[in-house]
Design an enzyme around this catalytic site. Structure first.
Site, PDB file in Angstrom:
ATOM      1  N   ASP A 139      -1.597   3.527 -26.190  1.00 50.53           N
ATOM      2  CA  ASP A 139      -0.808   2.801 -27.300  1.00 50.53           C
ATOM      3  C   ASP A 139       0.273   3.825 -27.646  1.00 50.53           C
ATOM      4  OD1 ASP A 139      -2.645   0.601 -27.865  1.00 50.53           O
ATOM      5  OD2 ASP A 139      -3.505   1.568 -29.492  1.00 50.53           O
ATOM      6  N   TYR A 174     -17.278   4.492 -28.073  1.00 51.52           N
ATOM      7  CA  TYR A 174     -17.376   3.181 -28.621  1.00 51.52           C
ATOM      8  C   TYR A 174     -18.611   2.116 -28.406  1.00 51.52           C
ATOM      9  CZ  TYR A 174     -12.303   3.428 -28.998  1.00 51.52           C
ATOM     10  OH  TYR A 174     -11.015   3.955 -29.526  1.00 51.52           O
ATOM     11  N   ASP A 176      -7.744   4.485 -25.175  1.00 44.10           N
ATOM     12  CA  ASP A 176      -7.207   3.591 -26.167  1.00 44.10           C
ATOM     13  C   ASP A 176      -6.123   4.158 -26.721  1.00 44.10           C
ATOM     14  OD1 ASP A 176      -7.013   1.817 -27.898  1.00 44.10           O
ATOM     15  OD2 ASP A 176      -8.997   2.131 -29.015  1.00 44.10           O
ATOM     16  N   LYS A 218     -11.419  16.615 -22.471  1.00 48.34           N
ATOM     17  CA  LYS A 218     -11.541  17.470 -23.504  1.00 48.34           C
ATOM     18  C   LYS A 218     -12.649  18.544 -22.952  1.00 48.34           C
ATOM     19  CE  LYS A 218      -9.742  19.509 -27.321  1.00 48.34           C
ATOM     20  NZ  LYS A 218      -8.570  20.216 -27.188  1.00 48.34           N
ATOM     21  N   ASP A 261      -5.104  16.711 -25.965  1.00 46.54           N
ATOM     22  CA  ASP A 261      -4.062  16.952 -27.013  1.00 46.54           C
ATOM     23  C   ASP A 261      -3.015  17.416 -26.094  1.00 46.54           C
ATOM     24  OD1 ASP A 261      -5.550  19.293 -25.837  1.00 46.54           O
ATOM     25  OD2 ASP A 261      -5.623  20.326 -27.897  1.00 46.54           O
TER      26      ASP A 261
END
Length: 371
Positions: free
Chosen positions: A249, A142, A245, A189, A221
């Site tokens: 959610d 970001y 993030d 990851k 994942d």
């Protein structure tokens, strides 16, 4: 206790839900003899409309000189639906995080038995779910360098992390685990990303400083699947900016409503408290938004101030409203109460104005809850 609180109501339903959080904070102040002073600043689409800047310097100055920040929501369709917009509301929030060095975001996830019918997850899977996500907030993709070729056919977003950025939030996550069930899960990851391999290396090294905390590692994942298959296995989840993030959610579906989840962002320059939901512009001004995420964010603020008894009282009041069916439209589209009604009810409960005999018809009409 006397505290100075910067209030940024933001866009959409932000002003409405923040108003109820302040209503509850005032009830706490009255009940426990504290003094909270509020000063208001602009950010987001509202700030762009009024100043042309998503985060005016005056707002940054206000926040730097406050003990904490209470924030509503950010975003507006006229910017969301315009890919060519050069100035966006979200730029204000990202800049505020950088300006105040708010590097750690904490999002607790707690399920409520009264709302289990609202989630697609089976009730038995939701038993005992109580975890918190520690998301790194000022690094990663970001905030990395962004490029777009002259012909518009190639773009890039760099993901970069330093040792210091990783270690400072990892220490907070380890310390939180020590106060909970002593279990930390790093989500990365590392089979693909070099930044993730650095995260895993450093967390492994830091584990020696926290021998009482067990640590496991999940690829993002797999973590996304495990949040739905077996969410009760988690205690403290630590992860980088983008993964945090997305996963936080996703975790919101476990509670039955996005409007219930609070968050806190802390760092070297301040502390900001906000519900995780968006600005929901379609509901703005209708008094139907769920204020509980904002109210629970205020409870996290109280805890940040060291007012644990007060924070617990607010959370118990929220629990009471849910258990007794006093909910907003997102939870029950047919039999719902207004945003302002829920705020008033929580405030009354905080002040021990619990009615011996409920009169739902009076509450629905926004009259006193203790007639």
């Amino acid at each position: 206790m006397e505290k100075r609180i910067a209030v940024i109501t933001g866009d959409g339903i932000g002003p409405e839900v923040t108003r109820q959080a302040i209503h509850v904070l005032n009830a706490v102040a009255s009940q426990f003899h504290h003094h909270f002073h509020y000063e208001y600043g602009l950010m987001g689409a509202d700030a762009i409309d009024k100043t042309g800047n998503p985060l005016p310097d005056a707002t940054i100055e206000l926040c730097l000189n406050s003990d904490a920040i209470l924030f509503g929501a950010i975003g507006h369709p006229k910017y969301d639906n315009d890919p060519d917009a050069k100035v966006r509301p979200e730029q204000g929030l990202l800049k505020l995080r950088k300006s105040l060095q708010l590097f750690a975001n904490m999002r607790p996830v707690t399920t409520y038995a009264a709302l289990q019918h609202l989630t697609p997850v089976k009730a038995k899977i939701l038993e005992g779910v109580d975890f918190i996500i520690y998301r790194e907030l000022t690094g990663g993709i970001y905030f990395g360098n962004k490029t777009l070729s002259a012909d518009g056919n190639m773009a890039s977003d760099d993901c970069a992390y330093t040792k210091n950025e990783i270690e400072r939030i990892a220490h907070l996550a380890f310390q939180a685990a020590r106060q909970r069930k002593k279990k930390l899960t790093l989500v990365d990851k590392a089979n693909v990303l070099e930044t993730s391999r650095l995260w895993r290396k450093l967390v492994r090294e830091m584990q020696a400083q926290y021998p009482d905390v067990s640590v496991d590692f999940l690829f993002v994942d797999n973590a996304a699947m495990q949040l739905i298959l077996n969410p009760a296995q988690f205690d403290v989840i630590l992860t980088e900016n983008m993964f945090g993030d997305i996963l936080s959610d996703e975790a919101s579906v476990l509670t039955g409503s996005l409007g219930l989840l609070p968050s806190a962002s802390i760092g070297n320059g301040g502390a900001l408290f906000e519900p995780i939901h968006g600005s929901y512009p379609a509901a703005a001004g209708k008094d139907i938004a769920n204020p509980l995420g904002s109210i629970l964010s205020a409870a996290m603020m109280l805890e940040h101030f060291g007012l644990k008894e007060e924070a617990t009282k607010v959370r118990l009041a929220v629990q009471w409203t849910l258990d007794n069916g006093f909910v907003t439209k997102d939870i029950d589209p047919m039999n719902f109460y207004f945003t302002s009604t829920i705020g008033e009810l929580v405030a009354d409960l905080v002040q021990d104005k619990i009615p011996t005999e409920l009169h739902p018809e009076n509450i629905e009409l926004r009259k006193s809850t203790i007639i």
